[in-house]
Write a protein that holds these residues in place. Structure first.
Motif, PDB file in Angstrom:
ATOM      1  N   ILE A   1      87.258  10.547  46.390  1.00  0.00           N
ATOM      2  CA  ILE A   1      87.598  11.577  45.596  1.00  0.00           C
ATOM      3  C   ILE A   1      87.269  12.813  46.606  1.00  0.00           C
ATOM      4  O   ILE A   1      86.411  12.992  46.829  1.00  0.00           O
ATOM      5  N   ASP A   2      88.145  13.714  46.665  1.00  0.00           N
ATOM      6  CA  ASP A   2      88.002  15.102  47.138  1.00  0.00           C
ATOM      7  C   ASP A   2      88.658  16.258  46.219  1.00  0.00           C
ATOM      8  O   ASP A   2      89.734  16.315  46.316  1.00  0.00           O
ATOM      9  N   LEU A   3      87.440  16.669  45.659  1.00  0.00           N
ATOM     10  CA  LEU A   3      88.109  17.733  44.574  1.00  0.00           C
ATOM     11  C   LEU A   3      88.422  19.156  45.072  1.00  0.00           C
ATOM     12  O   LEU A   3      88.668  19.993  44.310  1.00  0.00           O
ATOM     13  N   GLU A   4      87.953  19.366  46.350  1.00  0.00           N
ATOM     14  CA  GLU A   4      88.282  20.546  47.213  1.00  0.00           C
ATOM     15  C   GLU A   4      88.344  20.529  48.660  1.00  0.00           C
ATOM     16  O   GLU A   4      87.737  19.572  49.170  1.00  0.00           O
ATOM     17  N   ALA A   5      89.126  21.269  49.146  1.00  0.00           N
ATOM     18  CA  ALA A   5      89.250  21.551  50.613  1.00  0.00           C
ATOM     19  C   ALA A   5      89.648  22.695  51.162  1.00  0.00           C
ATOM     20  O   ALA A   5      90.375  23.391  50.192  1.00  0.00           O
ATOM     21  N   PRO A   6      88.995  23.352  52.215  1.00  0.00           N
ATOM     22  CA  PRO A   6      89.601  24.368  52.845  1.00  0.00           C
ATOM     23  C   PRO A   6      90.937  24.567  52.863  1.00  0.00           C
ATOM     24  O   PRO A   6      91.635  23.715  53.389  1.00  0.00           O
ATOM     25  N   GLY A   7      91.560  25.834  52.423  1.00  0.00           N
ATOM     26  CA  GLY A   7      93.015  25.895  52.681  1.00  0.00           C
ATOM     27  C   GLY A   7      93.908  25.220  51.693  1.00  0.00           C
ATOM     28  O   GLY A   7      95.258  25.396  51.606  1.00  0.00           O
ATOM     29  N   ARG A   8      93.467  24.776  50.716  1.00  0.00           N
ATOM     30  CA  ARG A   8      94.154  23.801  49.750  1.00  0.00           C
ATOM     31  C   ARG A   8      94.125  24.588  48.577  1.00  0.00           C
ATOM     32  O   ARG A   8      93.036  25.289  48.011  1.00  0.00           O
ATOM     33  N   ASP A   9      95.119  24.234  47.563  1.00  0.00           N
ATOM     34  CA  ASP A   9      95.304  24.995  46.240  1.00  0.00           C
ATOM     35  C   ASP A   9      94.103  24.334  45.385  1.00  0.00           C
ATOM     36  O   ASP A   9      93.789  23.248  45.390  1.00  0.00           O
ATOM     37  N   PRO A  10      93.369  25.356  44.828  1.00  0.00           N
ATOM     38  CA  PRO A  10      92.418  24.947  44.041  1.00  0.00           C
ATOM     39  C   PRO A  10      92.503  23.918  42.915  1.00  0.00           C
ATOM     40  O   PRO A  10      91.805  23.386  42.260  1.00  0.00           O
ATOM     41  N   ASP A  11      93.843  24.143  42.411  1.00  0.00           N
ATOM     42  CA  ASP A  11      94.271  23.230  41.384  1.00  0.00           C
ATOM     43  C   ASP A  11      94.802  21.794  41.832  1.00  0.00           C
ATOM     44  O   ASP A  11      95.134  21.099  40.923  1.00  0.00           O
ATOM     45  N   THR A  12      94.637  21.516  43.164  1.00  0.00           N
ATOM     46  CA  THR A  12      94.925  20.326  43.587  1.00  0.00           C
ATOM     47  C   THR A  12      93.919  19.281  44.129  1.00  0.00           C
ATOM     48  O   THR A  12      92.560  20.033  44.203  1.00  0.00           O
ATOM     49  N   MET A  13      93.780  18.264  44.086  1.00  0.00           N
ATOM     50  CA  MET A  13      92.674  17.247  44.494  1.00  0.00           C
ATOM     51  C   MET A  13      93.260  16.013  45.250  1.00  0.00           C
ATOM     52  O   MET A  13      94.497  15.935  45.148  1.00  0.00           O
ATOM     53  N   ARG A  14      92.702  15.349  45.911  1.00  0.00           N
ATOM     54  CA  ARG A  14      93.120  14.271  46.736  1.00  0.00           C
ATOM     55  C   ARG A  14      91.973  13.011  46.371  1.00  0.00           C
ATOM     56  O   ARG A  14      90.775  13.310  46.344  1.00  0.00           O
ATOM     57  N   PHE A  15      92.610  11.793  46.284  1.00  0.00           N
ATOM     58  CA  PHE A  15      91.733  10.579  46.144  1.00  0.00           C
ATOM     59  C   PHE A  15      92.416   9.468  46.968  1.00  0.00           C
ATOM     60  O   PHE A  15      93.618   9.562  47.291  1.00  0.00           O
ATOM     61  N   ALA A  16      91.587   8.570  47.004  1.00  0.00           N
ATOM     62  CA  ALA A  16      91.998   7.217  47.603  1.00  0.00           C
ATOM     63  C   ALA A  16      92.246   6.071  46.443  1.00  0.00           C
ATOM     64  O   ALA A  16      91.394   6.014  45.385  1.00  0.00           O
ATOM     65  N   ALA A  17      93.188   5.580  46.467  1.00  0.00           N
ATOM     66  CA  ALA A  17      93.544   4.354  45.543  1.00  0.00           C
ATOM     67  C   ALA A  17      94.643   3.489  46.106  1.00  0.00           C
ATOM     68  O   ALA A  17      95.698   4.110  46.879  1.00  0.00           O
ATOM     69  N   PHE A  18      94.532   2.236  45.827  1.00  0.00           N
ATOM     70  CA  PHE A  18      95.739   1.402  46.284  1.00  0.00           C
ATOM     71  C   PHE A  18      95.824   1.507  47.836  1.00  0.00           C
ATOM     72  O   PHE A  18      97.047   1.314  48.152  1.00  0.00           O
ATOM     73  N   GLU A  19      94.610   1.406  48.522  1.00  0.00           N
ATOM     74  CA  GLU A  19      94.881   1.679  50.021  1.00  0.00           C
ATOM     75  C   GLU A  19      95.571   2.631  50.601  1.00  0.00           C
ATOM     76  O   GLU A  19      96.287   2.618  51.687  1.00  0.00           O
TER      77      GLU A  19
END
Length: 748
Positions: free
Chosen positions: A89-107
């Motif tokens: 899981i990545d709750l923050e990244a430079p240049g990304r909307d602070p209300d968005t997050m990324r995560f890995a699931a189901f490959e």
């Protein structure tokens, strides 16, 4: 005699660590700091929480129910909010909307917008489990063959930073002794050791050379798919060997693709922890600082590496007659802080305790803390206010291991104890300080987690779990006890678990769950002990259980720890274990000191077999798992660092096979055939000596597993239980099979 049923084994199984933690949700709060360094998030099960200490708030990191519903639709697989299938899981990244997050699931990688409620699959390449992103997330470092490469976040650029790596002489890898290589390969991991500079332009990388080291061979008898046995060759030097892995530091510049190697010759590398004792200093990484230990660990130094030239300068050097340690326990972050003024805050046991000293830029030294107690961990240094926050042992009456949060000025004035209870406080702070995340507990009370300000005041309440679910299974907290060592005067401490369904009118056999140190202590005053579940499972099977920290283990005075120097054969002071168990037997008539067992893994396996042959009058039943029984032929670190001498006399003194004729009790040896830490010959040499002495011994070789017995640990656990039930209880074990343990969570 106790007749156990399948229900007893089932209850004991639920006491084991993989399951016990689920009964006390919220006990483990591990903060993950956001880039700005004040806010953090943590995870409890599938619940993710964001904390803002400045605002005094705690909230859900995202709408778990909406995300689960959206991911179910997007992936075509049903997902429950209380069982999110995240592997990263990545709750923050430079240049990304602070209300968005990324995560890995189901490959796959997914992006979730908490504001819009959308979940979409993202095709942008993501770091692998062994890749290391830069602080600004623009670059990802990885190893290809034996060289270091980087690629841009969008995948459009990819290039090598080194081109001279070769097998056994490459960059960023762990040397094979103590690298858990078999286990890492099982999970598809190849750990990369690199340190990014704060400005994301350079990499500090170790170049490790293990060429010309002697090889050992492990035989995989039952490879997947069948066929011939497979030989696994590993580089494995022994104590006293001149040839050891070596380490040299290299600075790699990403924009210029230049390479700057340290000017000094490579140094012996006896423990992989040395690869983590280097760090960048300065806002952009103007310098690199290294903590260096001599091979005999009697000299400890702070060195400065110039990243532009590779020149190394020694700033602080301390030597002693025994170990000079950077921390009380092996594997912890060295307590060294380099201030912007050029001053160095340095932890030392030179006065007989573990205290902080301030080295000025002109070379003068002032002691910051003092007294018959020790600094356990430095939490936060405020250079502007000239204060330091730390954990201290030895400030609570009658228990030298209880940690308290304290503060003091760098000039040694203004000592303040910020916690004044009898609870054990395990605190951490963000990289730049400002507040503390505190977990306060004792053996009966699960951690109450809070955020504290610099003055100790609580800013945010986090978690306060209870033990109701454990108690429903028959659990009761252990007793924290104090007894006297075998010398008749030194107080020692430990834990005692009563059997489930305790009846004071009965007499119960006792099991000593041992790990001798000397690099860690065993009996924590906190709720989550060093061995959560192991002792409690034995208690569920009707045994009294003890753990003991004898002389020679860390966490107290230098003299207390140094009792193990030159006495590794006593395995963390087995004579103190014997004295403690006998004293407990006098205090508690329900403890049957005529029926005493002992068990441990790795160093605990060594101590178990050692106890069975060195103290057969007390220990009558033992299970030794993955024990390094012939220590003189184990990894160099253990004997060279903690015994102090490596010669024929030392090897004989440390050899448990040499005492095989003393065995009287029932001993079970358990060994993984692919153990690349404690090689299988340790168990076989002990068996050979026992056969030569015409002694009975049980041996379980588990095919396909390494040092932790991963994948088949449940089988070894059940066989251990059966051995003690049969020979200590004196009854036949029930027909029960443990389920394979859940794999560790490697991603989130």
């Amino acid at each position: 005699m106790i007749e156990l049923e399948t229900a007893d084994y089932a209850r004991a199984e639920q006491m084991l660590a993989p399951y016990r933690a689920r009964r006390v949700p919220g006990a483990a709060v591990v903060p993950q700091w956001f880039a700005e360094g004040t806010r953090f998030w943590y995870r409890i099960g599938s619940r993710f929480t964001v904390v803002d200490p400045g605002e005094g708030t705690r909230r859900a990191a995202f709408d778990h129910d909406r995300l689960a519903a959206a991911l179910s639709v997007a992936s075509g697989t049903a997902v429950a909010a209380d069982d999110l299938p995240f592997t990263a899981i990545d709750l923050e990244a430079p240049g990304r909307d602070p209300d968005t997050m990324r995560f890995a699931a189901f490959e796959a990688t997914w992006e979730w917008s908490d504001r819009a409620g959308t979940c979409v699959r993202v095709e942008e390449p993501q770091p692998g489990l062994s890749d290391v992103p830069s602080p600004d997330r623009e670059w990802i470092a990885f190893r290809r063959d034996d060289d270091i490469w980087v690629r841009s976040r969008d995948g459009e650029q990819e290039f090598a930073l080194t081109d001279d790596g070769e097998p056994d002489h490459g960059y960023g890898f762990l040397p094979e002794p103590l690298n858990s290589g078999v286990l890492m390969r099982k999970f598809g991991l190849d750990p990369l050791i690199v340190h990014w500079s704060p400005d994301s332009t350079r990499l500090l990388v170790p170049r490790v050379d293990q060429r010309d080291l002697p090889e050992q061979v492990l035989v995989e008898s039952s490879p997947a798919g069948g066929g011939r046995p497979v030989a696994r060759h590993i580089r494995y030097p022994m104590p006293g060997d001149e040839a050891q892995p070596t380490l040299a530091w290299v600075v790699l510049d990403v924009p210029s693709r230049s390479v700057v190697a340290q000017q000094d010759a490579p140094e012996p590398l006896l423990h992989p922890g040395a690869l983590m004792t280097a760090w960048w200093t300065g806002e952009k990484g103007e310098a690199v600082h290294l903590v260096h230990r001599s091979r005999d660990v009697r000299t400890l130094e702070l060195r400065r590496l110039d990243p532009a030239t590779g020149e190394i300068t020694t700033l602080v050097s301390e030597s002693g007659e025994t170990r000079v340690d950077p921390t009380p326990e092996l594997g912890e972050t060295p307590m060294v802080h380099v201030l912007a003024t050029g001053e160095v805050l340095w932890w030392s046991q030179r006065d007989g305790w573990g205290h902080m000293y301030l080295y000025s830029a002109d070379g003068t030294t002032e002691q910051v803390t003092r007294g018959p107690w020790l600094v356990r961990r430095v939490l936060w240094v405020d250079e502007e206010r000239r204060q330091v926050w730390f954990l201290a042992n030895g400030l609570v009456d009658d228990d030298p291991y209880v940690r308290q949060i304290c503060r003091i000025g760098l000039d040694g004035t203004g000592f303040t104890r910020l916690t004044d209870d009898a609870l054990d406080h395990d605190a951490v702070s963000p990289p730049e300080g400002g507040h503390l995340v505190d977990r306060a507990s004792d053996v009966a009370t699960p951690p109450r987690s809070t955020v504290r300000a610099g003055d100790g005041q609580v800013l945010v309440e986090l978690e306060a779990p209870d033990t109701a679910a454990l108690e429903a299974l028959g659990w009761a907290p252990p007793e924290r006890f104090r007894t006297t060592a075998a010398d008749g005067r030194t107080p020692i401490h430990g834990l005692l678990w009563k059997p489930h369904g305790f009846d004071p009118a009965r007499r119960y056999p006792v099991i000593d769950c041992i790990y001798p140190g000397p690099q860690i202590h065993r009996s924590s005053p906190a709720f989550d002990t060093v061995i959560p579940g192991e002792a409690e499972a034995f208690a569920a099977l009707g045994f009294a259980v003890v753990t003991v920290d004898g002389r020679g283990t860390p966490g107290r005075s230098k003299a207390f720890h140094d009792a193990s120097w030159g006495a590794l054969d006593d395995a963390g002071s087995l004579v103190d274990h014997v004295a403690a168990i006998r004293e407990l037997g006098l205090r508690h008539p329900w403890i049957d000191t005529g029926r005493v067992g002992i068990t441990g893994h790795s160093g605990g396996g060594f101590a178990t077999a050692r106890a069975m042959v060195a103290h057969p009058e007390l220990y009558t039943v033992g299970v030794a798992s993955a024990g390094n029984h012939d220590v003189g032929w184990y990894v160099p670190m253990w004997i060279e660092w903690y015994h102090g001498s490596v010669d024929d006399e030392a090897r004989r003194a440390l050899s448990t096979p040499a005492l095989a004729a003393n065995l009287q009790g029932k001993l079970l040896l358990i060994q993984g055939e692919l153990d690349d830490n404690v090689l299988p010959f340790h168990a076989l040499r002990l068996v050979d000596a026992l056969i030569e002495a015409d002694k009975d011994v049980d041996l379980l070789i588990i095919p396909g597993v390494e040092h932790s017995l991963m994948g088949r640990r449940h089988y070894a656990t059940r066989r251990t239980w059966d051995h003690f039930v049969r020979h200590l209880h004196g009854s036949e074990p029930p027909s029960y099979r443990l389920a394979p343990f859940p794999p560790p969570d490697l991603g989130v």
